[in-house]
Design an enzyme around this catalytic site. Structure first.
Site, PDB file in Angstrom:
ATOM      1  N   GLU A   1       0.808  -1.218   0.000  1.00 49.10           N
ATOM      2  CA  GLU A   1       0.000   0.000   0.000  1.00 49.10           C
ATOM      3  C   GLU A   1       0.838   1.262   0.000  1.00 49.10           C
ATOM      4  OE1 GLU A   1      -2.956  -0.026   3.132  1.00 49.10           O
ATOM      5  OE2 GLU A   1      -3.001  -2.204   3.014  1.00 49.10           O
TER       6      GLU A   1
ATOM      7  N   CYS B   1       3.346   8.271   1.257  1.00 47.61           N
ATOM      8  CA  CYS B   1       3.756   7.294   2.269  1.00 47.61           C
ATOM      9  C   CYS B   1       3.982   5.981   1.533  1.00 47.61           C
ATOM     10  CB  CYS B   1       2.646   7.161   3.305  1.00 47.61           C
ATOM     11  SG  CYS B   1       2.901   5.815   4.458  1.00 47.61           S
TER      12      CYS B   1
ATOM     13  N   CYS C   1       5.414  -7.444   7.279  1.00 45.28           N
ATOM     14  CA  CYS C   1       6.428  -6.980   8.237  1.00 45.28           C
ATOM     15  C   CYS C   1       6.644  -8.083   9.258  1.00 45.28           C
ATOM     16  CB  CYS C   1       5.908  -5.718   8.939  1.00 45.28           C
ATOM     17  SG  CYS C   1       7.095  -4.989  10.099  1.00 45.28           S
TER      18      CYS C   1
ATOM     19  N   CYS D   1       4.210  -5.885  15.847  1.00 45.18           N
ATOM     20  CA  CYS D   1       3.534  -4.950  16.765  1.00 45.18           C
ATOM     21  C   CYS D   1       2.046  -5.320  16.850  1.00 45.18           C
ATOM     22  CB  CYS D   1       3.679  -3.505  16.282  1.00 45.18           C
ATOM     23  SG  CYS D   1       5.394  -2.962  16.180  1.00 45.18           S
TER      24      CYS D   1
ATOM     25  N   CYS E   1      -0.840  -3.402  14.746  1.00 41.97           N
ATOM     26  CA  CYS E   1      -0.630  -3.102  13.334  1.00 41.97           C
ATOM     27  C   CYS E   1      -1.151  -4.203  12.418  1.00 41.97           C
ATOM     28  CB  CYS E   1       0.866  -2.897  13.109  1.00 41.97           C
ATOM     29  SG  CYS E   1       1.293  -2.525  11.418  1.00 41.97           S
TER      30      CYS E   1
ATOM     31  N   CYS F   1      -2.451   2.008   7.745  1.00 41.79           N
ATOM     32  CA  CYS F   1      -1.691   0.886   8.273  1.00 41.79           C
ATOM     33  C   CYS F   1      -2.073  -0.515   7.785  1.00 41.79           C
ATOM     34  CB  CYS F   1      -1.770   0.894   9.801  1.00 41.79           C
ATOM     35  SG  CYS F   1      -1.632   2.514  10.515  1.00 41.79           S
TER      36      CYS F   1
END
Ligand code: SAH
Length: 347
Positions: free
Chosen positions: A89, A102, A109, A113, A116, A332
């Site tokens: 994204e 962004c 990832c 976390c 997220c 996110c």
């Protein structure tokens, strides 16, 4: 297929020579690539050469698979497609000082976390320098010559310091004069706090703004939401930030997502302020974007205001991050996830 997008002008000239082409073709191809052009549009190359290049090389490794434009502001959320079928994204935001994109640095990832959406299925792979640049080239193409991307934030999916070499290569490409020509002062790199790489970054002599995702005033709370905090204690993260400030002369930005019932009491603001006192820094407060799959609570407007005022009263420079594109799942990793899920349902 050779991806030409991540190559410097020199590397492209060398590649052309290897192909038996004159080196000046490298300069031409570099120019076109950074104008978001594909081989068909490279009109000063002979047709036969363009056809040959199409068979062996890639100029634009990223395409726009989907885009959503906000009805509330000028924000556009992109789902970018990569050549191997993966997608990431990006979000284009229109500020008074120009367009900010962004970008994502990895597919998924591996930092884990708990708030997220990008990390729910781990990291599929890191993006190449050319793919990161390709995200910008797509956005510039979308802006169709009327405007272009002026600022870049590495805050999409992925941990930039977990893809260190490619990110450094990408940053150096950004400021090529004949390229997209984005000064590194207009670039922010956000990290969850991989301490050794933060020291490495300070040595690169690149004037990028370092953003650090803190999200907690102490290790105990930080470890609840950020697994990386078990590897690098907050004191070490802050020490690496002080080193970055000293080496680069630039202030560090701390990101702090307010999570209901976890980190947004007055005492948390006080503890945070005591740790940041005297540092050349700024705190960016982000009300948590609630991710369906995660069982964390958001915060009320009143909590955000109270936390902001508390930090201000303790003389910490603080702003609330502007929420843009709230209606288009601007946050996110959510669009990619929703798209993947709906694709799974169709299958
Ligand atoms: N891996 C990098 C950059 C990617 S995320 C990092 O950790 O900094 C960019 C920012 O969005 C980080 O501060 C991240 O912690 C934050 N973020 C991720 N999910 C969020 C959510 N659901 N609500 C609010 N902020 C979130």
């Amino acid at each position: 297929m050779t991806e030409l997008t991540g190559m410097t002008p020199q590397e492209l000239a060398d590649w052309c020579k290897e192909q038996g082409l004159p080196a000046f073709r490298g300069k031409q191809i570099f120019h076109w690539i950074h104008q978001s052009a594909d081989f068909d549009e490279m009109t000063n190359l002979p047709l036969a050469l363009r056809e040959k290049l199409k068979e062996t090389a890639v100029a634009q490794p990223v395409t726009i698979l989907e885009k959503r434009q906000s009805a509330l502001d000028d924000t556009v959320k992109f789902l970018f497609g990569l050549k191997d079928g993966n997608c990431v994204e990006g979000v284009l935001m229109h500020y008074h000082h120009g367009y900010t994109l962004c970008i994502s640095t990895q597919v998924g990832c591996r930092m884990g976390c708990t708030f997220c959406a990008s990390t729910l299925e781990g990291c599929v792979r890191s993006l190449t320098a050319g793919e990161m640049l390709g995200e910008i080239l797509c956005a510039n193409r979308f802006l169709a010559g009327k405007d272009r991307v002026h600022n870049v934030v590495l805050m999409g999916s992925g941990e930039p310091l977990d893809n260190y070499d490619n990110v450094m290569k990408f940053l150096r490409l950004l400021r090529e004069e004949d390229g997209v020509n984005i000064g590194l002062r207009n670039v922010s790199l956000s990290t969850c706090g991989i301490v050794p790489r933060m020291y490495d970054l300070a040595e690169e002599n690149l004037p990028v703004t370092l953003s650090v995702s803190l999200h907690a005033p102490n290790d105990e709370i930080r470890r609840q939401t950020m697994p990386i905090a078990k590897v690098y204690p907050m004191a070490d993260v802050l020490e690496a930030c002080r080193n970055y400030i000293q080496k680069t002369g630039r202030r560090v930005i701390f990101e702090y997502a307010l999570v209901g019932g976890v980190n947004c009491e007055d005492r948390h603001a006080e503890e945070l302020a005591s740790k940041l006192r005297g540092m050349q820094c700024h705190v960016n407060l982000i009300p948590l974007n609630v991710v369906e799959e995660r069982h964390l609570k958001g915060v009320t407007e009143q909590t955000v205001r109270r936390f902001t005022e508390k930090l201000e009263s303790l003389h910490i420079s603080v702003t609330r991050r502007r929420e843009m594109g709230d209606d288009i799942e601007g946050a996110c990793g959510q669009l990619r996830r929703k798209t993947l899920q709906s694709m799974e349902k169709k299958q």
